[in-house]
Design an enzyme around this catalytic site. Structure first.
Site, mmCIF file in Angstrom:
data_model
loop_
_atom_site.group_PDB
_atom_site.id
_atom_site.type_symbol
_atom_site.label_atom_id
_atom_site.label_comp_id
_atom_site.label_asym_id
_atom_site.label_seq_id
_atom_site.Cartn_x
_atom_site.Cartn_y
_atom_site.Cartn_z
ATOM 1 N N VAL A 91 -1.893 -3.060 -7.234
ATOM 2 C CA VAL A 91 -2.310 -2.856 -8.623
ATOM 3 C C VAL A 91 -1.209 -3.452 -9.494
ATOM 4 O O VAL A 91 -0.016 -3.205 -9.255
ATOM 5 C CB VAL A 91 -2.497 -1.353 -8.942
ATOM 6 C CG1 VAL A 91 -2.816 -1.148 -10.417
ATOM 7 C CG2 VAL A 91 -3.593 -0.750 -8.065
ATOM 8 N N GLY A 99 -4.223 6.043 -11.937
ATOM 9 C CA GLY A 99 -5.176 6.501 -10.925
ATOM 10 C C GLY A 99 -5.918 5.399 -10.195
ATOM 11 O O GLY A 99 -6.825 5.685 -9.419
ATOM 12 N N ASN A 128 9.879 1.148 0.697
ATOM 13 C CA ASN A 128 9.017 1.408 -0.449
ATOM 14 C C ASN A 128 8.780 2.918 -0.601
ATOM 15 O O ASN A 128 7.702 3.433 -0.336
ATOM 16 C CB ASN A 128 7.692 0.644 -0.302
ATOM 17 C CG ASN A 128 6.925 0.580 -1.605
ATOM 18 O OD1 ASN A 128 7.182 1.338 -2.535
ATOM 19 N ND2 ASN A 128 5.961 -0.320 -1.654
ATOM 20 N N ASN A 130 8.476 4.796 -3.206
ATOM 21 C CA ASN A 130 7.424 5.191 -4.160
ATOM 22 C C ASN A 130 6.067 5.232 -3.479
ATOM 23 O O ASN A 130 5.299 6.174 -3.654
ATOM 24 C CB ASN A 130 7.385 4.241 -5.360
ATOM 25 C CG ASN A 130 8.557 4.437 -6.283
ATOM 26 O OD1 ASN A 130 9.185 5.492 -6.306
ATOM 27 N ND2 ASN A 130 8.869 3.409 -7.063
ATOM 28 N N TYR A 135 1.514 8.018 -0.831
ATOM 29 C CA TYR A 135 0.600 8.188 0.298
ATOM 30 C C TYR A 135 0.666 9.614 0.844
ATOM 31 O O TYR A 135 -0.360 10.206 1.185
ATOM 32 C CB TYR A 135 0.913 7.182 1.413
ATOM 33 C CG TYR A 135 0.724 5.735 1.006
ATOM 34 C CD1 TYR A 135 -0.275 5.349 0.110
ATOM 35 C CD2 TYR A 135 1.544 4.745 1.516
ATOM 36 C CE1 TYR A 135 -0.439 4.025 -0.250
ATOM 37 C CE2 TYR A 135 1.381 3.412 1.160
ATOM 38 C CZ TYR A 135 0.385 3.059 0.276
ATOM 39 O OH TYR A 135 0.207 1.755 -0.083
#
Length: 161
Positions: A91, A99, A128, A130, A135
């Protein structure tokens, strides 16, 4: 603050340039741009050709494709059932925190259930934090005991001999 509107839909041929642009952004983020060979022409037969081997879902916002998830079916011999494997999810930074990533993952999870898959899996880079935290918050287990094995390029050519 209002959440910007976005929608998800299956990728179409017309999305190939945007998807490749996002793949290049992802490669840059992962510091792997030197490995990125994606072009719309190279990706097209694998997503939309006679025998597609992968699928993609795109997120649209502000009249543009702002995220994607590319996935394919794999198989678990132990479960004797197919699975869904998420190859990449990305994204654009300006759209994060609204979201979209969660919606893409939930969409693929629902697709895995609908298709009778035994599991939904993906990999994450160990640095990673973040993404790992995200997750885990979504309910994923990050498996500590598994490592990815890969053979590519000239090593694959030698391997095949």
């Amino acid at each position: 603050m209002t959440t910007p509107a976005f929608s998800l839909r299956p990728a179409e041929r017309r999305d190939l340039p945007a998807i490749v642009g996002l793949i290049r952004e992802l490669a840059e983020f992962e510091k792997l741009s030197h490995l990125c060979q994606a072009t719309p022409e190279a990706l097209e037969p694998h997503l939309f050709g006679e025998r597609p081997v992968a699928e993609a879902v795109v997120a649209e916002g502000g009249g543009a494709v702002i995220g994607f998830a590319l996935f394919f079916t794999n198989f678990s011999t132990f479960m004797a059932r197919p699975g869904l494997y998420l190859e990449d999810l990305y994204v654009q930074p300006a759209w994060r925190g609204h979201g979209i990533g969660e919606a893409l993952l939930a969409h693929l999870g629902a697709l895995a259930v609908e298709r009778g898959c035994g599991r939904f899996e993906w990999s994450v880079l160990d640095w990673n934090e973040n993404a790992i935290g995200f997750y885990r918050r979504m309910g994923a287990t990050v498996l500590p005991d598994w490592r990815i094995c890969r053979v590519s390029g000239e090593a694959l050519q030698r391997f095949a001999r």
